[in-house]
Motif scaffolding. Structure first.
Motif, PDB file in Angstrom:
ATOM      1  N   LEU A  91       0.837  -1.202   0.000  1.00 10.41           N
ATOM      2  CA  LEU A  91       0.000   0.000   0.000  1.00 10.41           C
ATOM      3  C   LEU A  91       0.873   1.254   0.000  1.00 10.41           C
ATOM      4  N   GLN A  92       1.940   1.243   0.800  1.00  7.24           N
ATOM      5  CA  GLN A  92       2.833   2.398   0.868  1.00  7.24           C
ATOM      6  C   GLN A  92       3.594   2.598  -0.440  1.00  7.24           C
ATOM      7  N   LEU A  93       4.059   1.519  -1.031  1.00  3.84           N
ATOM      8  CA  LEU A  93       4.840   1.626  -2.265  1.00  3.84           C
ATOM      9  C   LEU A  93       3.988   2.049  -3.459  1.00  3.84           C
ATOM     10  N   HIS A  94       2.684   1.912  -3.325  1.00  4.84           N
ATOM     11  CA  HIS A  94       1.792   2.422  -4.372  1.00  4.84           C
ATOM     12  C   HIS A  94       1.552   3.929  -4.216  1.00  4.84           C
ATOM     13  N   GLY A  95       2.062   4.514  -3.145  1.00  2.43           N
ATOM     14  CA  GLY A  95       1.875   5.941  -2.949  1.00  2.43           C
ATOM     15  C   GLY A  95       0.421   6.277  -2.678  1.00  2.43           C
ATOM     16  N   GLY A  96       0.001   7.467  -3.105  1.00  2.00           N
ATOM     17  CA  GLY A  96      -1.358   7.925  -2.847  1.00  2.00           C
ATOM     18  C   GLY A  96      -2.428   7.059  -3.478  1.00  2.00           C
ATOM     19  N   VAL A  97      -2.153   6.449  -4.632  1.00  3.50           N
ATOM     20  CA  VAL A  97      -3.185   5.650  -5.301  1.00  3.50           C
ATOM     21  C   VAL A  97      -3.436   4.341  -4.585  1.00  3.50           C
ATOM     22  N   GLY A  98      -2.535   3.933  -3.715  1.00  4.96           N
ATOM     23  CA  GLY A  98      -2.716   2.670  -3.006  1.00  4.96           C
ATOM     24  C   GLY A  98      -3.946   2.645  -2.125  1.00  4.96           C
ATOM     25  N   PHE A  99      -4.406   3.826  -1.735  1.00  2.50           N
ATOM     26  CA  PHE A  99      -5.572   3.916  -0.858  1.00  2.50           C
ATOM     27  C   PHE A  99      -6.880   4.009  -1.635  1.00  2.50           C
ATOM     28  N   THR A 100      -6.801   4.100  -2.945  1.00  7.44           N
ATOM     29  CA  THR A 100      -8.007   4.292  -3.740  1.00  7.44           C
ATOM     30  C   THR A 100      -8.665   2.967  -4.086  1.00  7.44           C
ATOM     31  N   TRP A 101      -9.975   3.036  -4.341  1.00 15.85           N
ATOM     32  CA  TRP A 101     -10.742   1.831  -4.641  1.00 15.85           C
ATOM     33  C   TRP A 101     -10.306   1.199  -5.962  1.00 15.85           C
ATOM     34  N   GLU A 102      -9.837   2.014  -6.904  1.00 12.80           N
ATOM     35  CA  GLU A 102      -9.512   1.505  -8.236  1.00 12.80           C
ATOM     36  C   GLU A 102      -8.304   0.574  -8.251  1.00 12.80           C
ATOM     37  N   PHE A 103      -7.419   0.692  -7.282  1.00 14.82           N
ATOM     38  CA  PHE A 103      -6.238  -0.163  -7.209  1.00 14.82           C
ATOM     39  C   PHE A 103      -6.479  -1.297  -6.205  1.00 14.82           C
ATOM     40  N   ASP A 104      -5.757  -2.393  -6.385  1.00 13.09           N
ATOM     41  CA  ASP A 104      -6.036  -3.622  -5.638  1.00 13.09           C
ATOM     42  C   ASP A 104      -5.370  -3.793  -4.274  1.00 13.09           C
ATOM     43  N   PRO A 105      -4.291  -3.067  -3.949  1.00 17.35           N
ATOM     44  CA  PRO A 105      -3.606  -3.357  -2.678  1.00 17.35           C
ATOM     45  C   PRO A 105      -4.505  -3.372  -1.457  1.00 17.35           C
ATOM     46  N   HIS A 106      -5.494  -2.471  -1.398  1.00 16.44           N
ATOM     47  CA  HIS A 106      -6.338  -2.422  -0.200  1.00 16.44           C
ATOM     48  C   HIS A 106      -7.178  -3.685  -0.047  1.00 16.44           C
TER      49      HIS A 106
END
Length: 379
Positions: free
Chosen positions: A328-343
């Motif tokens: 999540l951290q290495l994805h930066g700001g987008v890591g917290f968004t619904w569109e990306f899978d890390p969350h």
């Protein structure tokens, strides 16, 4: 202890990976989440047809006659692809029971009727994996009357059949087969952090059953339950290894694409070090899980199984939590968004960390075995 995979085991892992890559893609995963129940029923039916539900069942029960090493390989892929299946609750957690019942004629008939039927059978196990004893059974004429509450039953909302522990009239604990549509039985869905998993409170009010509903009871059930908790912990740990590895792969793929100062972020030494730490955590946990599965196949009910299960559970839980947070951290700001899978993987890691007991509770199991038992023997 040789933990390397043989050719058959590699084929099982590879075929499961290929199948789930197509059937449990990110797009399909999100469709199931949007549907709101956390289960891909079409995928479940395909898994049944592939024989995955019977991987570790004896051949006389219609299974493949393989072991926990093969079952953990499937579980690892379930975690890697975040498959929306009740595989852990309906297959992994129940396999010890099916193996036990298949040793007798009447029990074998139960296994043949339930284990490979495509029905979702779920064990009424608490979140911590303990044997609940609040429910009671009384006798009225020739019927058994069940009353009780089972909290936070994993995949309870998907169950066609529930296997519920309760105190029998004789005072011993018994495990009862209850059809989910039986009058007096209610299943209340609960909100979950992980939208790919479901949980429910199950309540029974004057549920009338036949005497044949009792599948196992007494000391046999207590012994079986302890073994089930250890084996299920190994299976859950395998899933967590898959979650951790996928989190690492997502982070590596993203940092190779993301540019900063004209270079991929993944080329920076600090990012490489974090990815390396994630890889170490994944491989350490995988080794612990494979070792525990090896012991499960070799030793069966050995007391060492609890130690290996605890090691696998703690290593895998910590690896999953660490890797998903780092991803999540290495994805930066987008890591917290619904569109990306890390969350999505972070949610699975968080929810799984509470199943069958926390890391601290498993370490307490090890402490008791290493410290308390020698003192008792000396006394």
């Amino acid at each position: 202890m040789d933990l390397s995979l043989n050719e058959e085991q590699r084929m099982i892992a590879e075929s499961a990976a290929v199948f789930l890559q197509e059937k449990s893609s990110s797009a399909q995963l999100r469709k199931v989440i949007d549907a709101g129940d956390g289960m891909d029923r079409a995928l479940w039916q395909e898994a049944v047809e592939l024989g995955w539900c019977g991987v570790a069942l004896p051949e006389n029960a219609g299974g493949m006659g393989l072991g926990w090493r093969e079952l953990t390989l499937l579980q690892e892929q379930m975690g890697y692809h975040l498959a929306c299946l009740p595989f852990f609750d309906a297959v992994v957690a129940l396999t010890p029971l099916w193996q036990h019942l298949s040793q007798t004629g009447p029990g074998l008939a139960v296994v043949e009727r339930l284990a490979q039927s495509g029905q979702v059978c779920v064990l009424g196990m608490t979140v911590r994996g303990e044997l609940p004893a609040a429910a009671t059974v009384t006798v009225e004429g020739d019927a058994l009357v069940l009353n009780g509450l089972w909290n936070q039953v994993g995949s309870g909302t998907h169950a066609d059949v529930l296997l519920l522990p309760a105190t029998l009239p004789c005072g011993s604990l018994g495990l009862l087969e209850v059809n989910a549509k039986t009058e007096g039985l209610s299943v209340q869905a609960l909100p979950t952090v992980d939208a790919t998993r479901s949980s429910a409170h199950v309540a029974a009010v004057n549920v009338r059953l036949k005497g044949s509903a009792v599948l196992v009871h007494g000391d046999a059930l207590k012994k079986l339950w302890e073994q089930t908790r250890n084996l299920a912990a190994i299976g859950l740990a395998a899933e967590q290894v898959g979650v951790a590895e996928r989190a690492l792969d997502l982070a590596v793929a993203y940092t190779q694409e993301r540019q900063q100062f004209g270079k991929p972020v993944g080329s920076f030494q600090g990012v490489k070090h974090r990815a390396a730490q994630m890889l170490v955590a994944v491989e350490t946990a995988r080794s612990a899980v494979y070792a525990a599965a090896f012991v499960a196949d070799a030793a069966g009910e050995s007391t060492d199984l609890a130690l290996f299960a605890a090691q696998a559970r703690t290593e895998a839980t910590e690896a999953a939590l660490f890797c998903t947070r780092e991803s999540l951290q290495l994805h930066g700001g987008v890591g917290f968004t619904w569109e990306f899978d890390p969350h999505l993987f972070l949610r699975r890691a968080q929810s799984a960390s509470q199943r069958l007991g926390t890391v601290e509770q498993w370490r307490e199991v090890v402490a008791r075995q290493l410290l308390d038992e020698p003192e008792q023997e000396h006394a």
